[in-house]
Design an enzyme around this catalytic site. Structure first.
Site, PDB file in Angstrom:
ATOM      1  N   ARG A  64       0.825  -1.220   0.000  1.00  0.00           N
ATOM      2  CA  ARG A  64       0.000   0.000   0.000  1.00  0.00           C
ATOM      3  C   ARG A  64       0.859   1.271   0.000  1.00  0.00           C
ATOM      4  O   ARG A  64       0.487   2.295   0.581  1.00  0.00           O
ATOM      5  CB  ARG A  64      -0.945   0.022   1.219  1.00  0.00           C
ATOM      6  N   SER A  77     -11.065  -1.069   2.439  1.00  0.00           N
ATOM      7  CA  SER A  77     -10.364  -1.112   3.728  1.00  0.00           C
ATOM      8  C   SER A  77     -10.073   0.307   4.193  1.00  0.00           C
ATOM      9  O   SER A  77      -9.422   1.056   3.476  1.00  0.00           O
ATOM     10  CB  SER A  77      -9.014  -1.819   3.592  1.00  0.00           C
ATOM     11  N   GLU A  85      -5.655   3.663   5.733  1.00  0.00           N
ATOM     12  CA  GLU A  85      -5.146   3.425   4.390  1.00  0.00           C
ATOM     13  C   GLU A  85      -5.691   4.514   3.467  1.00  0.00           C
ATOM     14  O   GLU A  85      -5.078   4.878   2.471  1.00  0.00           O
ATOM     15  CB  GLU A  85      -5.665   2.055   3.933  1.00  0.00           C
TER      16      GLU A  85
END
Ligand code: EPU
Length: 337
Positions: free
Chosen positions: A163, A235, A333
């Site tokens: 990520r 997420s 995130e």
């Protein structure tokens, strides 16, 4: 060509569906448009918004939002085995996956049904079911707002990690991604090692591209809410990466806790934020207009009418509960503005 909108509500431009406003939105087609804007007067505050699937507006955005609109796809080369593609930033990610599956090209099928634009995909190196977009990307092309020119970065230069990429680090506030180049291949290379994927693929008759895509869409559909129905950004938190000692202590206390090795790093272990939030008792928790999704605790949802501020307050509460119960920090995130 560019189109400029002043004092505009962003509700239809972010998958959380939060109703915050921006001072200006600029939709642009080309690097020339950007060069014109940045050479006339560099905006003091700006942000690039793709399809708005990974951004949470927490308040009025007193700056300029750049939204790419060019969405062509071109085959750069095909040697019978490898096919090289160039896809412009506004192309819908899942349409690209569908296109690759329909054309018998392997490499991004596990990334089916991820809500994203192609230009946003390298920024956080989208990943799911054992695959990451970095494994297919060869080059990222961006407009450099300091140099006022188009720059091409090789895969290595993009600094991809879980990520993460250079676009979230050194090039944040500098780069506006224009296009992504990818290499896909014709020889089957099924990647079925993650969770229930193999079971779902076998139930459909074996590892064809079409079956893998269908299996992944089915698994995602069961766990992840459709942003068109229930506002969310996938997420909300990253899976935390902790020191091995911290993981060992938690594994001893919670033997059923899932954990994963970090590639090329013996010292650290990745934990599952969804499990930590779930076991902190928050799965399905609701506070007014916002909540923790009932099927996947990693996802925060807008039940309708939520402000960005309400989502952020919930996220802080969730992080605090996880910290108190497990002593582990989880961080968003999603990009917070
Ligand atoms: N778990 C729970 N309760 C929950 C959620 C998860 O106990 O509410 C447990 C699961 O049973 C499993 C573990 O936690 O043992 C991991 O869960 P899962 O396999 O659902 O995947 P994840 O680690 O929660 C990551 C990505 C997803 C991606 C899936 C599948 C991150 C932050 N998220 O989730 O990506 O789809 O793996 O590969 O890495 C996204 O980034 O928006 C996203 C959806």
């Amino acid at each position: 060509m560019k189109r400029i909108y002043n004092d505009i509500n962003l509700a239809s431009r972010n998958s959380f569906g939060v109703s915050e406003k921006a001072r200006m939105v600029v939709e642009f087609d080309s690097a020339e448009d950007l060069k014109e804007i940045f050479s006339a007067e560099r905006p003091d505050k700006w942000y690039v918004l793709g399809a708005g699937n990974n951004t949470l507006f927490t308040q009025y955005y007193d700056g300029v939002i750049f939204n790419p609109k060019a969405s062509s796809i071109a085959i750069l080369g095909d040697d019978g085995e490898y096919v090289d593609l160039r896809v412009e930033a506004a192309y819908d990610w899942d349409s690209l996956v569908e296109w690759s599956v329909n054309n018998g090209l392997w490499g991004i099928e596990n990334l089916s049904a991820i809500p994203s634009s192609v230009g946003a995909a390298p920024v956080q190196n989208i990943g799911a079911y054992g695959a990451e977009v970095k494994d297919a990307i060869t080059t990222v092309e961006y407009f450099d707002t300091n140099k006022l020119e188009v720059v091409r970065l090789s895969n290595k230069e993009c600094g991809f990690a879980y990520r993460e990429s250079i676009f979230k680090q050194e090039l944040r506030g500098v780069a506006i991604i224009l296009a992504v180049e990818m290499r896909l291949c014709r020889t089957p290379r099924p990647n079925l090692g993650y969770g229930d994927v193999i079971k779902e693929v076998e139930a459909r008759g074996g590892a064809t591209l079409q079956n893998i895509r269908e299996a992944i869409c089915a698994i995602r559909g069961r766990k992840l809410p459709d942003p068109k129905v229930l506002g969310n950004a996938g997420s909300f938190f990253k899976n935390p990466i902790v020191e091995r000692g911290v993981a060992d202590r938690l594994i001893a206390e919670y033997p059923d806790m899932p954990y994963y090795a970090v590639p090329n790093d013996e010292e650290h272990i990745k934990l599952a934020a969804g499990w930590l939030i779930d076991r902190a008792g928050l799965k399905g928790y609701r506070d007014g207009n916002v909540g923790v999704h009932q099927n996947q605790a990693l996802v925060l949802v807008n039940y309708g009418g939520a402000t960005g501020g309400e989502v952020i307050a919930l996220s802080k509460y969730v992080s605090q509960c996880v910290k108190e119960k497990f002593g582990v920090e989880i961080s968003p995130e999603v990009n917070l503005l």
